[in-house]
Design an enzyme around this catalytic site. Structure first.
Site, PDB file in Angstrom:
ATOM      1  N   ASN A 178      -8.471   1.138   2.998  1.00  0.00           N
ATOM      2  CA  ASN A 178      -9.184   0.671   4.180  1.00  0.00           C
ATOM      3  C   ASN A 178      -9.951  -0.596   3.804  1.00  0.00           C
ATOM      4  O   ASN A 178     -11.074  -0.544   3.299  1.00  0.00           O
ATOM      5  CB  ASN A 178     -10.129   1.756   4.693  1.00  0.00           C
ATOM      6  CG  ASN A 178      -9.385   2.934   5.277  1.00  0.00           C
ATOM      7  OD1 ASN A 178      -8.884   2.878   6.395  1.00  0.00           O
ATOM      8  ND2 ASN A 178      -9.302   4.012   4.501  1.00  0.00           N
ATOM      9  N   GLU A 179      -9.314  -1.725   4.026  1.00  0.00           N
ATOM     10  CA  GLU A 179      -9.874  -3.008   3.632  1.00  0.00           C
ATOM     11  C   GLU A 179     -10.963  -3.454   4.606  1.00  0.00           C
ATOM     12  O   GLU A 179     -11.127  -2.872   5.688  1.00  0.00           O
ATOM     13  CB  GLU A 179      -8.759  -4.060   3.579  1.00  0.00           C
ATOM     14  CG  GLU A 179      -7.662  -3.760   2.566  1.00  0.00           C
ATOM     15  CD  GLU A 179      -8.090  -4.025   1.114  1.00  0.00           C
ATOM     16  OE1 GLU A 179      -9.316  -4.105   0.858  1.00  0.00           O
ATOM     17  OE2 GLU A 179      -7.203  -4.143   0.255  1.00  0.00           O
ATOM     18  N   PRO A 180     -11.754  -4.479   4.246  1.00  0.00           N
ATOM     19  CA  PRO A 180     -12.779  -4.999   5.152  1.00  0.00           C
ATOM     20  C   PRO A 180     -12.211  -5.269   6.539  1.00  0.00           C
ATOM     21  O   PRO A 180     -11.123  -5.835   6.688  1.00  0.00           O
ATOM     22  CB  PRO A 180     -13.219  -6.293   4.462  1.00  0.00           C
ATOM     23  CG  PRO A 180     -13.021  -6.009   3.004  1.00  0.00           C
ATOM     24  CD  PRO A 180     -11.777  -5.161   2.929  1.00  0.00           C
TER      25      PRO A 180
END
Length: 651
Positions: A178-180
């Site tokens: 879950n990236e920025p």
């Protein structure tokens, strides 16, 4: 031994590390944090909590549903679970697992897949039912990815949700992938990987260009629904992002911060990963402190740097306005504190790293006697010596000490196919000129012309060629520094020689190589890479080998007069308050150090393991050394062109 980072709370590696309630020192922390001196102890604690949950569920005749993570952080957890299965009868017959993520596209048979990772580290070694193992499918057709993700969610729900979720944290603040920008209500889905995440994965893929750009990941909401969550983080590279996640605001820019809402979460850190939390970085701003010499030095250096005032100009008002009034209340005046700390820092500076003969050495970092010392400079990779302490290396040789350099590993996997092919073609042409036929070399050349990116490792002869390239560069650099060949040693420690990023555990054969050299040289000084941060890094394993060798030689006359000095690698420097020997470099010495680094041609111009910093190693080293000199100067000390720094380890 001296703790390189003082931990002001003691936590034991047992299974009862959870507790309820908060204290003043943790009031800025929005997650429950526990700190261990060692990542291995913390990993054992996590494994025992998981084992107890598995046993409790089995006793209740229920399935135990685990959410599992990949990456370097949980490896020791899985090692301990395997040990519990083999030695203490822990059964996984009632366990169902769901992994957080998988690269996309990615074949399960690939050695870089998380399917492979989980089987290599856990599933192949325990009695889990293969039907109970669930990972996202990295080869599902693109048009079917959405339905595959929804089916994954449904499968988790069908098993009653996750009882326990193990997490790591990436340097972008991601959990899972879950990236920025990830939404707090996100579910399992296909995402695009952040550049920094791909940079961190590059060593496993033999270069950034081979890292997939997408992945399938559980969502933030999926993770938060787990009944129990444990997040683990090790090493200084995670310290900054851990601090933001734990003490900062909830934001999609830092997805891990959404875990602040979980009411049954524990964050486990080692001494490096906790270093940016307020209670460790600036405890005087959190509450009353028990002031000792190390903390006083740290605080005064911090105060001087924060206010951009030389130490000798700090006033009582400066102390009082920055949480340090209780230090003055102990009976110290600002004047006395300033003078004492200034003198301590001044005494760390020396142009004689091997000791200055014929002088009073009571206020110097090193002993004056013997005037000519025997020195071993241990270099984990074939270039760490000149990159990290090239100026000191040159100074020791110039001042007449008997310096031996020991390259602990071959460094072969850090050579590109392009460089290896160039050398192999040269050998091939030389053989033709000499009328020599070499079928093995022809085969190696073919492998270098058409490398198999899916192969688990390079062919052995290719690895040999790459190792010889690094060996030649290292020898040339050491000769440039003034060493004869008899004082250049190549240990080729066996733990490293897997041909892959994943190495074998440290073994007695590795330790024996270090011991044999120490017994041969009988050194007065040992210099070693003190990068303690990454529990799985080559530097840490090489340092552990030195520690183990010294422990096994305890009482032997060979180390009776040995002092161990630690330097840092290309990535960071010791904080000023931890430096015990600072060796200033002139502009000419900086230039000469650069020339020594230039002998390592295979590590220039787009190296294999560049990291997120795209500067060349010589540029990083010079910037780091100049920054250390600037920090000393800002504190009010003499201005130098550059400084190399060391910390003494007392054993």
């Amino acid at each position: 031994m001296i703790d390189l980072l003082p931990i002001h709370e003691t936590h034991h590696a047992d299974i009862s590390y959870r507790h309820v309630g908060r204290t003043d020192v943790t009031r800025y922390e929005k997650m429950h944090v526990e700190v261990f001196a060692d990542s291995g102890d913390a990993s054992v604690a996590v494994a025992h909590e998981i084992a107890n949950l598995i046993r409790a569920k089995a006793y209740q005749r229920q399935k135990c549903v685990l959410g599992l993570a990949t990456g370097s952080s949980p490896i020791r957890v899985y090692d301990e679970l395997v040990r519990l299965h083999r030695e203490e009868g822990l059964s996984f017959a009632n366990v169902v697992t769901f992994n957080l993520d998988e690269y996309y596209p990615m074949e399960r048979t690939s050695t870089r897949s998380y399917w492979y990772f989980m089987h290599e580290h856990l599933f192949n070694h325990v009695d889990i039912d293969p039907q109970n193992i669930h990972l996202p499918d990295g080869l599902v057709p693109l048009q079917s990815v959405y339905q595959h993700c929804m089916d994954y969610e449904e499968e988790i729900n069908r098993h009653g949700g996750l009882d326990f979720q193990l997490l790591g944290i990436g340097r972008t603040g991601h959990v899972g992938f879950n990236e920025p920008g990830s939404n707090s209500r996100s579910l399992t889905r296909l995402i695009t990987l952040d550049h920094l995440t791909r940079v961190d994965a590059a060593p496993d893929f033999q270069g950034l260009n081979n890292v997939p750009t997408r992945a399938i990941t559980m969502g933030i909401d999926t993770i938060r629904k787990a009944r129990r969550v444990v997040l683990v983080a090790w090493g200084h590279k995670k310290a900054s992002i851990v601090q933001e996640a734990v003490e900062g605001e909830k934001t999609s820019v830092l997805p891990a911060s959404f875990l602040q809402e979980h009411d049954n979460l524990t964050v486990l850190l080692d001494r490096e990963a906790c270093s940016e939390l307020r209670r460790f970085k600036t405890p005087w701003l959190v509450g009353p402190c028990q002031w000792d010499e190390d903390l006083t030095r740290k605080a005064i250096v911090w105060l001087s740097s924060k206010l951009e005032k030389p130490i000798l100009k700090l006033t009582e008002r400066d102390y009082n306005n920055n949480g340090m009034s209780d230090l003055l209340a102990l009976g110290n005046s600002a004047y006395d504190l300033n003078i004492r700390m200034y003198n301590k820092l001044q005494h760390t500076i020396t142009g004689w790293p091997g000791g200055k003969p014929g002088v009073d050495d009571s206020q110097r970092p090193e002993r004056a006697d013997p005037a000519r010392k025997r020195v071993i400079l241990f270099s984990p990779h074939p270039d760490d010596d000149v990159i990290s302490m090239g100026g000191t290396f040159l100074r020791l040789v110039d001042q007449g000490h008997e310096v031996h350099v020991a390259y602990q590993t071959s460094g072969n996997i850090a050579v590109s196919h392009t460089d290896a092919r160039r050398f192999a073609e040269f050998c091939h042409e030389m053989n033709l000129l000499s009328g020599v036929e070499n079928a093995q070399l022809d085969a190696a050349l073919e492998a270098l012309k058409h490398p198999d990116q899916s192969a688990e490792k390079d062919p052995d002869l290719v690895l040999k060629i790459k190792g010889l390239i690094r060996r030649g560069e290292a020898a040339a650099g050491a000769r440039f520094c003034g060493l004869p060949d008899s004082q250049i040693h190549f240990l080729d420690m066996p733990f490293y020689e897997t041909g892959k990023s994943k190495k074998k555990p440290l073994g007695q054969a590795d330790i024996d190589l270090v011991k044999e050299l120490i017994l041969q040289v009988r050194p007065h000084q040992i210099y070693a890479a003190g990068d303690l941060a990454d529990p799985h890094g080559t530097h840490k394993v090489c340092l552990d080998a030195i520690f183990a060798a010294l422990e096994q030689l305890k009482g032997d006359k060979a180390i009776k007069d040995t002092w161990l000095w630690l330097y840092r690698g290309a990535w960071q420097e010791w904080p000023v308050h931890e430096i015990e020997m600072a060796v200033p470099l002139s502009p000419q010495e900086v230039d000469k150090k650069r020339q020594a680094i230039f002998f390592h041609q295979s590590q220039k111009d787009g190296v294999m393991f560049q990291g997120e910093d795209d500067r060349e190693f010589w540029q990083r080293a010079e910037q780091r050394n100049r920054e250390t000199a600037r920090r000393y100067n800002q504190l009010g000390l003499t201005e130098y062109e550059a400084i190399e720094a060391f910390r003494r380890w007392r054993f």
